[in-house]
Scaffold this active site. Structure first.
Site, PDB file in Angstrom:
ATOM      1  N   ASP A  60       0.845  -1.200   0.000  1.00 33.59           N
ATOM      2  CA  ASP A  60       0.000   0.000   0.000  1.00 33.59           C
ATOM      3  C   ASP A  60       0.881   1.251   0.000  1.00 33.59           C
ATOM      4  OD1 ASP A  60      -2.127   1.764   0.116  1.00 33.59           O
ATOM      5  OD2 ASP A  60      -2.432   1.546   2.273  1.00 33.59           O
ATOM      6  N   ASN A 102      -1.996   3.670  12.868  1.00 38.67           N
ATOM      7  CA  ASN A 102      -3.314   3.045  12.966  1.00 38.67           C
ATOM      8  C   ASN A 102      -3.177   1.532  12.783  1.00 38.67           C
ATOM      9  OD1 ASN A 102      -6.326   2.881  12.803  1.00 38.67           O
ATOM     10  ND2 ASN A 102      -5.823   2.149  10.749  1.00 38.67           N
ATOM     11  N   GLN A 168      -3.047  -5.033   6.549  1.00 40.62           N
ATOM     12  CA  GLN A 168      -2.745  -3.919   7.459  1.00 40.62           C
ATOM     13  C   GLN A 168      -3.547  -4.099   8.757  1.00 40.62           C
ATOM     14  OE1 GLN A 168      -3.894  -1.174   4.382  1.00 40.62           O
ATOM     15  NE2 GLN A 168      -1.873  -0.209   4.357  1.00 40.62           N
ATOM     16  N   ARG A 198       2.526  14.115  10.141  1.00 33.71           N
ATOM     17  CA  ARG A 198       1.210  14.053   9.521  1.00 33.71           C
ATOM     18  C   ARG A 198       0.621  12.729  10.002  1.00 33.71           C
ATOM     19  NH1 ARG A 198      -1.153  10.177   5.940  1.00 33.71           N
ATOM     20  NH2 ARG A 198      -2.654  11.167   4.580  1.00 33.71           N
ATOM     21  N   ASP A 200      -1.499   9.810  10.067  1.00 32.83           N
ATOM     22  CA  ASP A 200      -2.290   9.088   9.075  1.00 32.83           C
ATOM     23  C   ASP A 200      -3.565   8.517   9.709  1.00 32.83           C
ATOM     24  OD1 ASP A 200      -2.495   7.830   6.391  1.00 32.83           O
ATOM     25  OD2 ASP A 200      -2.313   5.962   7.534  1.00 32.83           O
ATOM     26  N   LEU A 205      -7.338   5.652  14.027  1.00 33.52           N
ATOM     27  CA  LEU A 205      -6.327   5.353  15.048  1.00 33.52           C
ATOM     28  C   LEU A 205      -6.939   5.354  16.443  1.00 33.52           C
ATOM     29  CD1 LEU A 205      -3.398   5.134  16.204  1.00 33.52           C
ATOM     30  CD2 LEU A 205      -3.243   7.615  15.999  1.00 33.52           C
ATOM     31  N   GLU A 207     -10.232   5.099  17.269  1.00 30.45           N
ATOM     32  CA  GLU A 207     -11.540   4.468  17.483  1.00 30.45           C
ATOM     33  C   GLU A 207     -11.380   3.203  18.334  1.00 30.45           C
ATOM     34  OE1 GLU A 207     -13.389   3.176  13.897  1.00 30.45           O
ATOM     35  OE2 GLU A 207     -11.816   1.742  13.438  1.00 30.45           O
ATOM     36  N   GLU A 242      -4.583  13.765   9.327  1.00 32.10           N
ATOM     37  CA  GLU A 242      -5.424  13.341   8.218  1.00 32.10           C
ATOM     38  C   GLU A 242      -6.736  12.886   8.839  1.00 32.10           C
ATOM     39  OE1 GLU A 242      -5.835  10.136   4.580  1.00 32.10           O
ATOM     40  OE2 GLU A 242      -5.029   9.522   6.498  1.00 32.10           O
ATOM     41  N   ASP A 308      -4.064  10.660  -2.622  1.00 33.10           N
ATOM     42  CA  ASP A 308      -5.183   9.734  -2.722  1.00 33.10           C
ATOM     43  C   ASP A 308      -6.184  10.251  -3.760  1.00 33.10           C
ATOM     44  OD1 ASP A 308      -4.147   8.049  -0.797  1.00 33.10           O
ATOM     45  OD2 ASP A 308      -5.136   9.106   0.846  1.00 33.10           O
TER      46      ASP A 308
END
Ligand code: MG
Length: 548
Positions: A60, A102, A168, A198, A200, A205, A207, A242, A308
């Site tokens: 990724d 995350n 992931q 930054r 990600d 991350l 939750e 982000e 993205d």
């Protein structure tokens, strides 16, 4: 009061792998990037944001990490990184890096230990379930590509949770040991010279999905802990999130100015493209009206395009269709049912007037602008590449082989450069644009210089001005008695109107002048305190009200 550097910085985002190849192996690297630092300093960049460069199986684009404390050998060594960050500092540029915590790659030694031994301390680094949760088919970040968020692991004999791809695995943020790891990772890179991160996928991350909720504190409180940690180690450090937030979620992330410092303004970004599609400023005004004010030392990040897809998921279905029709009508241009996988210049028809308008908005709307590499040239995309790789092609430096990105044979390149058509490197490249005083690159260099002369856009109190023209977006930013205005015509026709120069409707002092910042002209103000304005199609002006 101390100034916050990040509130008026020009941030430039790049991926080391596709920026400049210094050793001729086809993959961009820190040596190649080091050779291009003067280019970035010349563009007046204040801060370079590096996308992930850590060891990774690259399933990724490097957002699947196997070692947080190293540099992928394909792009260099830790020594190369430190030399790069030191030299960037010497040229007046800070460095921010991606903090991707995350999830880890399932190849990470933590996950390997976790899956092979239920008694391993790393087991609790991840989120497991013995049975398949009933909502497993919901909530994937890549709808259409990834069909579940829980994958069975035969070795672990359990399901593990993943918002992103099944390679992931999500880290368990409620585990104090994971939080300690994040402290160590951020501390490590701060000591190697970076200024910030930054962060990600920040909402994912923090939750608690898949975790026991009993007795858990509000997960947003973790942001206070992380902020305190980085700020203690380095006073000028900065967390840039982000986070594609709804307006009502904003306070949870900024707190009283004691959580994150900045966040990408996805809300305004999506409404900005709707406004451009409609040739009408009202979606932008509406978007700002819905956002709560930020604490004084926090900031939005303005951006046009990212690495993205252009995510339009926050728009209503009909609104999203309008943006699709205007900027990405073919199914091959769309992704995940919510976004457009094109670069900015092709979306705007390579129309110089609209490209300037879009950049002028990014530079003057309240916030800190983030430029994406190649957009300063008007680079194009390659829709024959899968998914988001369409917008990740190599930087175009020259008209020579591989666009000057690498001396390797074309088949060995990280990704093929755009070679043909109006966006191909023989036409669009740094070398050619440097020679041409009228090029987009030279235009952007000039307006960034002007932007730095107008710090009010980054720090001032913003007021929207009604000009009576729906296609015109007009705003002013005030710091003390110092005022700058930005006016933008989103329409395809000329727009004539009177711009009121005082906040309270009081007549301006006779004899005052208005300074057109970009054209470097002075104009008399009308006696009733208005400035008579005429904007060409997609025209824009920055004005400074001169003090007597
Ligand atoms: Mg290389």
């Amino acid at each position: 009061m101390a100034e916050h550097w990040y509130k008026n910085a020009i941030i430039y985002c790049l991926d080391v792998k596709t920026f400049a190849d210094g050793n001729g192996d086809g993959i961009g690297d820190f040596v190649g990037l080091g050779h291009r630092l003067d280019y970035l300093a010349g563009l007046n960049v204040d801060c370079i944001w590096l996308q992930p460069f850590y060891p990774s199986p690259m399933r990724d684009n490097g957002y699947d990490i196997t070692d947080y404390y190293n540099v992928d050998p394909r792009v260099g060594t830790l020594g190369d990184f430190v030399e790069f960050s030191r030299r960037a500092r010497d040229k007046g540029m800070r460095v921010m890096i991606d903090l991707v915590v995350n999830h880890t790659s399932i190849d990470h030694p933590w996950f390997q230990a976790a899956r092979s031994d239920p008694a391993s301390p790393y087991r609790e680094y991840y989120v497991w379930s013995e049975d398949q949760p009933p909502d497993a088919a919901e909530g994937t970040v890549f709808p259409g590509e990834q069909h579940t968020t829980w994958t069975w692991d035969r070795e672990a004999k359990a399901y593990y949770f993943h918002r992103f791809y099944n390679h992931q695995a999500e880290l368990n943020i409620t585990n104090p040991a994971v939080r300690r790891e994040i402290e160590k990772i951020t501390g490590f890179w701060l000591h190697l010279g970076v200024t910030g991160f930054r962060v990600d996928a920040l909402p994912f991350l923090i939750e608690l999905k898949g975790l026991p909720q009993d007795g858990q504190a509000d997960p947003h409180d973790y942001l206070r802990e992380l902020r305190h940690h980085v700020q203690t180690l380095a006073g000028d450090s900065c967390l840039m999130a982000e986070a594609n937030l709804l307006p009502e979620q904003v306070p949870d992330y900024f707190g009283d100015g004691d959580k994150i410092h900045m966040s990408f303004n996805f809300w305004v970004n999506q409404h900005l493209f709707l406004a451009l599609a409609r040739k009408d400023a009202s979606p932008i005004l509406k978007a700002y009206a819905e956002l709560p004010p930020l604490p004084a030392w926090c900031q939005w990040n303005n951006f046009l395009r990212s690495h993205d897809e252009l995510d339009l998921g926050r728009l209503q279905d009909k609104e999203r269709e309008e943006v699709f029709r205007a900027f990405g009508p073919e199914p091959s241009m769309q992704l995940y049912g919510r976004g457009i996988r094109r670069r900015l210049a092709p979306m705007l028809g390579n129309d110089r007037r609209r490209l300037e308008l879009a950049h002028s908005l990014m530079l003057t709307l309240p916030g800190t602008p983030v430029l994406r590499y190649g957009d300063e040239l008007g680079m194009g995309d390659d829709l024959s590449l899968p998914d988001r790789e369409s917008v990740r092609t190599p930087m175009q430096w020259t008209a020579g082989a591989n666009g000057g990105f690498s001396t390797a044979p074309p088949e060995r390149l990280a990704l093929p450069p755009v070679a043909e058509g109006e966006f191909g490197y023989p036409t669009v490249n740094v070398e050619a644009q440097r020679r041409d005083p009228q090029s987009l690159l030279n235009w952007l260099e000039r307006v960034i210089r002007r932007r730095k002369e107008c710090p009010e856009f980054g720090t001032g109190a913003c007021t929207w001005i009604d000009t009576g023209r729906p296609e015109v977006l007009a705003h002013r930013c005030d710091v003390g008695d110092s005022t700058v205005f930005a006016i933008h015509n989103l329409g395809a026709r000329r727009a004539k109107f009177l711009l009121p120069l005082s906040l309270d409707g009081a007549p301006a002092t006779p004899g005052r002048t208005v300074h057109d910042v970009l054209a470097d002209h002075r104009h008399e103000v009308q006696e009733d305190g208005h400035y008579k304005c005429e904007l060409e199609p997609w025209g824009y002006r920055w004005l400074r009200c001169a003090r007597d």
